[in-house]
Enzyme design. Structure first.
Site, PDB file in Angstrom:
ATOM      1  N   SER A 119       0.805  -1.214   0.000  1.00 46.77           N
ATOM      2  CA  SER A 119       0.000   0.000   0.000  1.00 46.77           C
ATOM      3  C   SER A 119       0.842   1.270   0.000  1.00 46.77           C
ATOM      4  CB  SER A 119      -0.921   0.026   1.229  1.00 46.77           C
ATOM      5  OG  SER A 119      -1.796  -1.067   1.216  1.00 46.77           O
ATOM      6  N   HIS A 140      -0.680  -1.969  -7.104  1.00 53.05           N
ATOM      7  CA  HIS A 140      -1.451  -1.714  -5.889  1.00 53.05           C
ATOM      8  C   HIS A 140      -2.947  -1.762  -6.173  1.00 53.05           C
ATOM      9  CE1 HIS A 140      -2.746   1.332  -2.587  1.00 53.05           C
ATOM     10  NE2 HIS A 140      -2.878   0.081  -2.162  1.00 53.05           N
ATOM     11  N   GLU A 152      -3.002   1.040  -9.073  1.00 57.97           N
ATOM     12  CA  GLU A 152      -1.819   1.883  -9.224  1.00 57.97           C
ATOM     13  C   GLU A 152      -0.639   1.016  -9.645  1.00 57.97           C
ATOM     14  OE1 GLU A 152      -1.707   5.613  -6.266  1.00 57.97           O
ATOM     15  OE2 GLU A 152      -1.761   3.691  -5.215  1.00 57.97           O
ATOM     16  N   ASN A 191      -2.875   6.914  -1.713  1.00 57.29           N
ATOM     17  CA  ASN A 191      -2.769   6.995  -0.262  1.00 57.29           C
ATOM     18  C   ASN A 191      -2.270   8.354   0.211  1.00 57.29           C
ATOM     19  OD1 ASN A 191      -3.852   4.758   1.058  1.00 57.29           O
ATOM     20  ND2 ASN A 191      -2.100   3.482   0.555  1.00 57.29           N
TER      21      ASN A 191
END
Length: 310
Positions: A119, A140, A152, A191
Site C-alpha cells: 500500500s 497496488h 496503481e 494513499n
C-alpha cells in the site's frame, strides 16, 4: 510479454480476491501461502464469492466452474518455477517482504515479472532485495478489489517501461482502470491523497469544528459524491481556476500541516481499537454491526459501480 500463469503470494483478503479476478479472465492462477489453513479459508471465500456472482447473474454455471478450474492452492515453492507473473500480497513488513523476494527472485524464470501489492512501502527499497530488479514493479489494488476499479502501477528507478506497460495491459484486460505512478514516492498517489484528507478531517474533529459523523457526511454526500464522477483537477476546472486561486490564497496557510500521527488515531491504536476488524474504531461494530457495515459498504459500492460503469 505474455502473461498466462500467475502466482498470488499470500492467501489473505486481497490475495484470494485478486486470484479470483484473474481466474475469471481465464488466467491460470496459483495461490501460495505458508499456511494450509489460510489456503482453505481462501478456497471457502472464493466459493462464497462465486456463488454470489452466480445468484446475481454476473456469471453462468459454466463460468463458475471455469473459475475454480483455473485456480490452484499450494504451500510448495515449486509453484514459482514456471509462472509469468508473481503478485505478492503478504504482510506489510519491509524485512519480511525483502526476505521473500531474495528467495523467490532466484526461483522464478529470469523474465518473470515480480509485482508487489504494497500500500505504500518504497518500491526501490523492496527492489533492493530482488535479483534482476528491472522486472520488479508495484501493482497496488484496492479493497474490495472486485468493486474498486483503480490499480496503481508504480515504477521503481530500475523498472523497465515494457514491464510497466505489460502490467497496464493486463490490468485493462481484467476490467480495471490502471494509472502509472512514474516515480517511487511513499504512499504512491492514492494513499497520499487519502491521508491528506484524513489529516484535515481528524484535525477538524479534534478542534471541535465538526462531529465525526458530520465530517463523514461531508465526504459521502458532497465531496465523495462529486469525486465519483470528477477528479480534483476537473472539479477545479469546473469551479473556475480564478475562484480556486483566490480561495487558495487564504485557505492553504490555514490547513492542518502537522507531520505527526493524528492524536485521535494514535489513541485508538494504543487502545487496540483497529476499526471493523476489532469491532471498535471511530465507530462501534459490536453485536453484528461489523457484518452489517461490510454488507452496507459493498451494497452501496455495487450500486455506484452499476450506475457509473456497468
Amino acid at each position: 510479454m505474455a502473461i498466462e500463469n500467475i502466482v498470488i503470494a499470500g492467501a489473505g483478503t486481497m490475495g484470494y480476491s485478486m486470484a479470483q479476478i484473474f481466474a475469471r479472465y481465464n488466467y491460470h492462477v496459483t495461490i501460495y501461502d505458508l499456511k494450509e489453513e489460510a489456503l482453505e479459508t481462501a478456497k471457502k471465500r472464493i466459493k462464497e464469492n462465486t456463488q454470489i456472482l452466480l445468484q446475481e447473474n454476473e456469471i453462468t454455471n459454466d463460468q463458475e466452474k471455469e473459475i475454480h478450474q483455473h485456480l490452484k492452492y499450494t504451500t510448495d515453492l515449486k509453484c514459482f518455477e514456471n509462472c509469468d507473473l508473481v503478485v505478492e500480497s503478504i504482510i506489510e513488513n519491509v524485512e519480511i517482504k525483502q526476505n521473500f523476494y531474495k528467495q523467490i527472485s532466484k526461483i522464478v524464470k529470469e523474465e518473470t515479472i515480480l509485482a508487489t501489492n504494497t500500500s505504500g512501502i518504497s518500491i526501490n527499497t523492496l527492489a533492493s532485495a530482488v535479483y534482476k530488479p528491472e522486472r520488479f514493479i508495484g501493482m497496488h489494488w484496492f479493497n474490495p478489489s472486485h468493486l474498486i476499479l483503480l490499480i496503481e502501477i508504480i515504477k521503481g528507478d530500475q523498472t523497465l517501461e515494457s514491464v510497466a506497460q505489460t502490467i497496464k495491459e493486463l490490468s485493462l484486460h481484467i476490467g480495471k482502470k490502471p494509472v502509472i505512478v512514474q516515480k517511487d514516492v511513499l504512499g504512491f498517489a492514492a494513499n497520499r491523497i487519502q491521508f491528506a484528507v484524513l489529516r484535515e478531517a481528524l484535525y477538524l474533529v479534534e478542534q471541535g469544528v465538526i462531529s465525526k459523523e458530520d465530517i463523514d457526511s461531508v465526504m459521502k454526500y458532497g465531496l465523495g459524491f462529486r469525486y465519483a464522477c470528477l477528479g480534483p483537477l476537473e472539479v477545479a476546472d469546473f469551479g473556475g481556476l480564478d475562484t480556486f486561486y483566490h480561495i487558495s490564497d487564504y485557505l492553504m496557510k490555514d490547513l492542518c500541516n502537522d507531520t505527526q500521527i493524528p492524536s485521535e488515531l494514535a489513541k485508538l491504536y494504543d487502545e487496540g481499537h483497529y476499526g471493523v476488524k476489532s469491532q471498535q474504531g471511530f465507530y462501534d461494530y459490536h453485536e453484528g454491526k461489523d457484518h452489517e457495515a461490510i454488507k452496507h459498504r459493498d451494497d452501496q459500492l455495487l450500486k455506484l459501480y452499476n450506475a457509473l460503469y456497468k
